[in-house]
Design a protein around this motif. Structure first.
Motif, PDB file in Angstrom:
ATOM      1  N   GLN A  52       0.825  -1.202   0.000  1.00  0.00           N
ATOM      2  CA  GLN A  52       0.000   0.000   0.000  1.00  0.00           C
ATOM      3  C   GLN A  52       0.868   1.264   0.000  1.00  0.00           C
ATOM      4  O   GLN A  52       0.734   2.152   0.830  1.00  0.00           O
ATOM      5  CB  GLN A  52      -0.979  -0.007   1.176  1.00  0.00           C
ATOM      6  CG  GLN A  52      -2.003  -1.128   1.075  1.00  0.00           C
ATOM      7  CD  GLN A  52      -3.150  -1.013   2.046  1.00  0.00           C
ATOM      8  OE1 GLN A  52      -3.184  -0.140   2.907  1.00  0.00           O
ATOM      9  NE2 GLN A  52      -4.117  -1.906   1.921  1.00  0.00           N
ATOM     10  N   LEU A  99      -6.669   1.553  -4.915  1.00  0.00           N
ATOM     11  CA  LEU A  99      -6.287   2.137  -3.640  1.00  0.00           C
ATOM     12  C   LEU A  99      -6.539   3.641  -3.645  1.00  0.00           C
ATOM     13  O   LEU A  99      -6.882   4.236  -4.668  1.00  0.00           O
ATOM     14  CB  LEU A  99      -4.812   1.830  -3.331  1.00  0.00           C
ATOM     15  CG  LEU A  99      -4.501   0.344  -3.119  1.00  0.00           C
ATOM     16  CD1 LEU A  99      -3.003   0.105  -3.140  1.00  0.00           C
ATOM     17  CD2 LEU A  99      -5.101  -0.153  -1.802  1.00  0.00           C
ATOM     18  N   PRO A 126      -6.954   1.545   1.554  1.00  0.00           N
ATOM     19  CA  PRO A 126      -8.053   0.916   0.823  1.00  0.00           C
ATOM     20  C   PRO A 126      -9.034   1.973   0.309  1.00  0.00           C
ATOM     21  O   PRO A 126      -9.325   2.946   0.999  1.00  0.00           O
ATOM     22  CB  PRO A 126      -8.708   0.020   1.878  1.00  0.00           C
ATOM     23  CG  PRO A 126      -7.631  -0.252   2.879  1.00  0.00           C
ATOM     24  CD  PRO A 126      -6.798   1.000   2.914  1.00  0.00           C
ATOM     25  N   GLN A 127      -9.521   1.757  -0.886  1.00  0.00           N
ATOM     26  CA  GLN A 127     -10.456   2.703  -1.484  1.00  0.00           C
ATOM     27  C   GLN A 127     -11.832   2.552  -0.825  1.00  0.00           C
ATOM     28  O   GLN A 127     -12.406   1.455  -0.826  1.00  0.00           O
ATOM     29  CB  GLN A 127     -10.584   2.415  -2.979  1.00  0.00           C
ATOM     30  CG  GLN A 127     -11.356   3.429  -3.771  1.00  0.00           C
ATOM     31  CD  GLN A 127     -10.575   4.685  -4.079  1.00  0.00           C
ATOM     32  OE1 GLN A 127     -10.894   5.724  -3.518  1.00  0.00           O
ATOM     33  NE2 GLN A 127      -9.578   4.617  -4.936  1.00  0.00           N
ATOM     34  N   SER A 130     -16.045   0.965   4.100  1.00  0.00           N
ATOM     35  CA  SER A 130     -16.327  -0.127   3.177  1.00  0.00           C
ATOM     36  C   SER A 130     -17.838  -0.374   3.179  1.00  0.00           C
ATOM     37  O   SER A 130     -18.584   0.299   3.900  1.00  0.00           O
ATOM     38  CB  SER A 130     -15.572  -1.382   3.609  1.00  0.00           C
ATOM     39  OG  SER A 130     -15.927  -1.715   4.944  1.00  0.00           O
TER      40      SER A 130
END
Length: 460
Positions: A105, A127, A215-216, A285
């Motif tokens: 990452q 990402l 994280p996207q 998320s």
């Protein structure tokens, strides 16, 4: 000094050493048009080795260097002086994405990459690079690092200092410092990269960086809320943090004067007007529906009056545009005395009350446009109409600044939260910064740049 141009051109190529008035024009005036310069030339290197060669040549001939990224500085930090003896090194050709390590990452990029290009490269790997600014299409990563840029998501992700793992830097003697690590933990001595973040090019020239990715988010809940006071705004912030933790990504506030500017130039764009408008965004998320439902339930339980919850990405974009266009709307409305201040979040109401009262006493009828990143205590606090018709505004600048910065200092805040110091605030920094801290900064400058060729005329 024209005899120096040929060897400089030999380093970067004749087409990439700009000397004519037409060619250098985009590089010699700051974003706000307050500072103008006349450089020896503008060099456009395409590699770290070319940057190092330029710096070695300048060190040998005592030529001052002004590093420049996207030239979006609002403080004159990247503008040369009028001596004709400074070389602007502009990094727009140093624009490669060197590596994306999705498993770690991280992303390694050159300093001339625009912020938008880095965001896009991260997104293509699924990402997120979370730094977000209104100027992200033109500002460059080197400039973001040099001013320790903040932006809209500091509340959750931090400033550039927190987002940076490693740097590559050309030192003032031309040595290439390779601190381009992708490690998150390293206790092997001092973390030297921190010297260059926020130094505005006065200690060295950043050529590349390794940055953190995340994280996207797949879900967003975005709301525009109206509250009756700054105290209620900060109480709302604290309650949101208690309810949602680090899902609270952004918390922006806009004064009623800001809302009046929107109503003036974009009638109907605002769904309501209130003493303070809050732009709140959660990210997580999962899916939008569940996150939006949680925020809606929370808002209903709080009994907040005015409010709009974005139902889709288009509505979310429109709400963010209300905030992101504030600087442009104010510029359209006329000149102002700008402040990029930071105080502890809990002190925002006290600052607004005390500073507003003092300014009104000194300049009856003054207009204060206050907006910004309330979640991290950073306000853009801009002053206009100190006299009828806004005449003579900048004649009052020192008196206005003295009032604003005295209140900031009283609350143990900062006069430069994210835009830097540059030429604009150097004398105020000398007045308000701790003398011991200034002495340390000068000692570091002397150790790294004894010839004082790196971005002279700025605050160091």
């Amino acid at each position: 000094m024209t005899d120096l141009l040929a060897p400089l051109a030999a380093i970067v190529g004749a087409a990439n050493l700009l000397t004519t008035p037409h060619d250098i024009a985009p590089f010699i005036t700051d974003y706000r048009g307050r500072y103008h310069g006349s450089p020896l030339a503008v060099a456009l290197p395409a590699s770290s080795d070319e940057v190092a060669a330029l710096v070695r040549f300048c060190a040998a001939h005592r030529i001052a260097i002004v590093p420049q990224g996207g030239n979006t500085s609002t403080c004159g930090a990247a503008t040369p002086d009028g001596s004709g003896r400074q070389l602007v090194i502009a990094l727009r050709r140093l624009n490669r994405i060197r590596a994306v390590d999705a498993a770690n990452q991280t992303i390694t990029v050159e300093a001339g990459c625009t912020l938008a290009a880095v965001q896009a490269a991260a997104a293509s790997a699924g990402l997120l690079f979370p730094l977000s600014l209104a100027s992200e299409g033109s500002c460059q990563i080197g400039g973001n690092l040099s001013t320790n840029a903040g932006g809209l998501a500091v509340l959750r992700f931090g400033t550039m200092r927190e987002l940076t793992l490693g740097l590559e830097v050309v030192l003032p003697d031309g040595q290439l410092l390779d601190a381009l690590t992708a490690l998150r933990k390293d206790t092997s001595g001092l973390d030297v990269k921190q010297l260059f973040i926020g130094a505005e090019g006065q200690l060295g020239l950043i050529t590349a960086a390794t940055l953190k990715l995340f994280p996207q988010p797949t879900a967003h809940a975005t709301a525009l809320l109206g509250v009756a006071s700054a105290d209620e705004a900060i109480a709302t912030l604290n309650a949101l943090q208690a309810a949602f933790g680090d899902r609270l990504t952004s918390f922006e506030m806009m004064s009623e004067v800001c809302q009046q500017l929107v109503a003036k130039y974009q009638p109907g764009a605002l769904p309501f007007q209130a003493p303070w408008a809050l732009l709140v965004e959660l990210s997580d998320s999962g899916d939008n529906t569940s996150l939006q439902e949680r925020l809606l339930q929370w808002l209903a339980a709080r009994g907040l009056g005015d409010g709009v919850l974005a139902q889709n990405d288009s509505e979310r974009t429109r709400l963010w545009q209300l905030r992101e266009q504030m600087s442009e709307l104010q510029k359209r409305d006329g000149p102002s005395i700008k402040h990029d201040i930071g105080v502890p979040t809990s002190a925002i109401p006290a600052f607004l009350d005390a500073c507003g009262t003092a300014l009104q006493a000194a300049f009856p009828g003054v207009r204060i446009v206050a907006f910004g990143h309330a979640g991290d205590g950073n306000l853009h606090y801009n002053i206009s109409h100190t006299r009828p018709g806004n005449a003579g505004l900048f004649a009052d600048e020192d008196a206005v600044n003295a009032i604003v910065y005295e209140q900031v200092h009283r609350l143990r805040g900062t006069l430069a939260a994210e835009h830097g110091v540059g030429q604009l605030k150097g004398h105020w920094l000398q007045r308000y910064k701790d003398p011991a801290a200034l002495a340390v900064m000068r000692a570091v400058k002397q150790a790294l740049d004894p010839q004082r060729i790196m971005n002279p005329g700025k605050w160091l």
